[in-house]
Scaffold this active site. Sequence first.
Site, PDB file in Angstrom:
ATOM      1  CG  ASP A 120      -1.583   1.266   1.513  1.00 21.88           C
ATOM      2  OD1 ASP A 120      -2.241   1.742   0.578  1.00 21.88           O
ATOM      3  OD2 ASP A 120      -1.483   1.808   2.631  1.00 21.88           O
TER       4      ASP A 120
ATOM      5  CG  ASP B 260      -1.638   7.678   0.086  1.00 22.05           C
ATOM      6  OD1 ASP B 260      -0.718   8.513  -0.009  1.00 22.05           O
ATOM      7  OD2 ASP B 260      -2.425   7.418  -0.838  1.00 22.05           O
TER       8      ASP B 260
ATOM      9  CG  HIS C  85      -9.395  13.789  -7.372  1.00 24.24           C
ATOM     10  ND1 HIS C  85      -8.772  12.955  -8.274  1.00 24.24           N
ATOM     11  CD2 HIS C  85      -9.006  13.384  -6.144  1.00 24.24           C
ATOM     12  CE1 HIS C  85      -8.059  12.061  -7.602  1.00 24.24           C
ATOM     13  NE2 HIS C  85      -8.177  12.301  -6.308  1.00 24.24           N
TER      14      HIS C  85
HETATM   15  C1  XBP Z   1      -5.138   6.241   0.388  1.00 25.19           C
HETATM   16  C2  XBP Z   1      -6.327   6.981   0.084  1.00 25.19           C
HETATM   17  C3  XBP Z   1      -6.272   7.986  -0.933  1.00 25.19           C
HETATM   18  C4  XBP Z   1      -5.575   9.292  -0.640  1.00 25.19           C
HETATM   19  C5  XBP Z   1      -6.002  10.284  -1.672  1.00 25.19           C
HETATM   20  O1  XBP Z   1      -5.387   4.888   0.227  1.00 25.19           O
HETATM   21  O2  XBP Z   1      -7.372   6.750   0.624  1.00 25.19           O
HETATM   22  O3  XBP Z   1      -7.597   8.301  -1.174  1.00 25.19           O
HETATM   23  O4  XBP Z   1      -5.926   9.800   0.625  1.00 25.19           O
HETATM   24  O5  XBP Z   1      -5.646   9.894  -2.922  1.00 25.19           O
HETATM   25  P1  XBP Z   1      -4.172   3.828   0.251  1.00 25.19           P
HETATM   26  P2  XBP Z   1      -6.417  10.409  -4.226  1.00 25.19           P
HETATM   27  O6  XBP Z   1      -3.614   3.869   1.638  1.00 25.19           O
HETATM   28  O7  XBP Z   1      -4.855   2.536  -0.053  1.00 25.19           O
HETATM   29  O8  XBP Z   1      -3.180   4.211  -0.776  1.00 25.19           O
HETATM   30  O9  XBP Z   1      -6.893  11.794  -3.949  1.00 25.19           O
HETATM   31  O10 XBP Z   1      -5.385  10.346  -5.331  1.00 25.19           O
HETATM   32  O11 XBP Z   1      -7.576   9.482  -4.481  1.00 25.19           O
HETATM   33 MG    MG Z   2      -2.952   3.213   3.408  1.00 24.64          MG
END
Ligand code: XBP
Ligand code: MG
Length: 263
Positions: free
Chosen positions: A9, A11, A82
């Site tokens: 993953d 983020d 976005h």
């Molecule tokens: C992370 C998220 C994303 C980011 C925003 O999920 O939920 O939505 O916060 O990204 P993960 P976008 O941990 O699964 O990567 O604005 O590009 O959607």
């Molecule tokens: Mg995450």
Amino acid sequence: MHWKALLFDVDGTLADTERDGHRPAFNQAFKEFGLNWEWDVSLYGELLQVTGGKERMHFYAQRYQPQALRQPGFEELVRQLHQTKTRLYMQRLQQGGIPLRPGVQRLLQEARAQGVRLAVATTTTLENVTTLLEQTLGRAALDWFQVMAAGDIVPAKKPAPDIYLWALDRLGLSARDCLAFEDSENGLKAARAAQLATVITVNDYTRDQDFTGAIAVLSDLGEPNAPCHAMATPGKPSVLPTPHHGVVDLSWLEGLQAESPAT
Ligand code: XBP
Ligand code: MG
């Protein structure tokens, strides 16, 4: 048997991007559009229950801006917000200041050296991932990952398993040969629903979430000079494995295979 691939993953797992990366980029985008929406640190924690930036804005509007939601053109507004947010977020990454979490670079390099394949499985936008990797590991690191599963490539975002299933399909591997790394309950649900054994590294937004079903729940991946530790989780406080010397490496991860939950 050895793990054939590690799936990461992004983020919260590769880097702590949410609080000081995505969140202020959303706020800046709202300002640019003349909206008086403001996501503070605590509200953002609540909104993180929905993955995906567009989906998160929808959820926020449903809860806090119902009149905006009813306006014609709301979908288009979200799309434009976005796009702007993605541009602003990438600018933030390019300014540096969002490092990889402890142990991430070390483990990626070890996996490469040992021929263990790497993949990304994230709900965030692909350019966000490539910018983060370029910024922290250099351009060449984009080739380290055999599969980049990101963003709207599948319509149903985490906790749906779709992004992991897509990544596994592209890797041509079955779930039992792969290990996922996640930071959140939504991410864990997605990985487990794809039958993947999953290691959790928590962060400030996720440390109190329910990680039942994870194979290990750790503070981070650890470095020799900054060891990680196991986090107590409800129902499984004492039996969770902890890496020797507080460092998650391939040999410790191999040992987890024996404990891999029946899938
Ligand atoms: C992370 C998220 C994303 C980011 C925003 O999920 O939920 O939505 O916060 O990204 P993960 P976008 O941990 O699964 O990567 O604005 O590009 O959607
Ligand atoms: Mg995450």
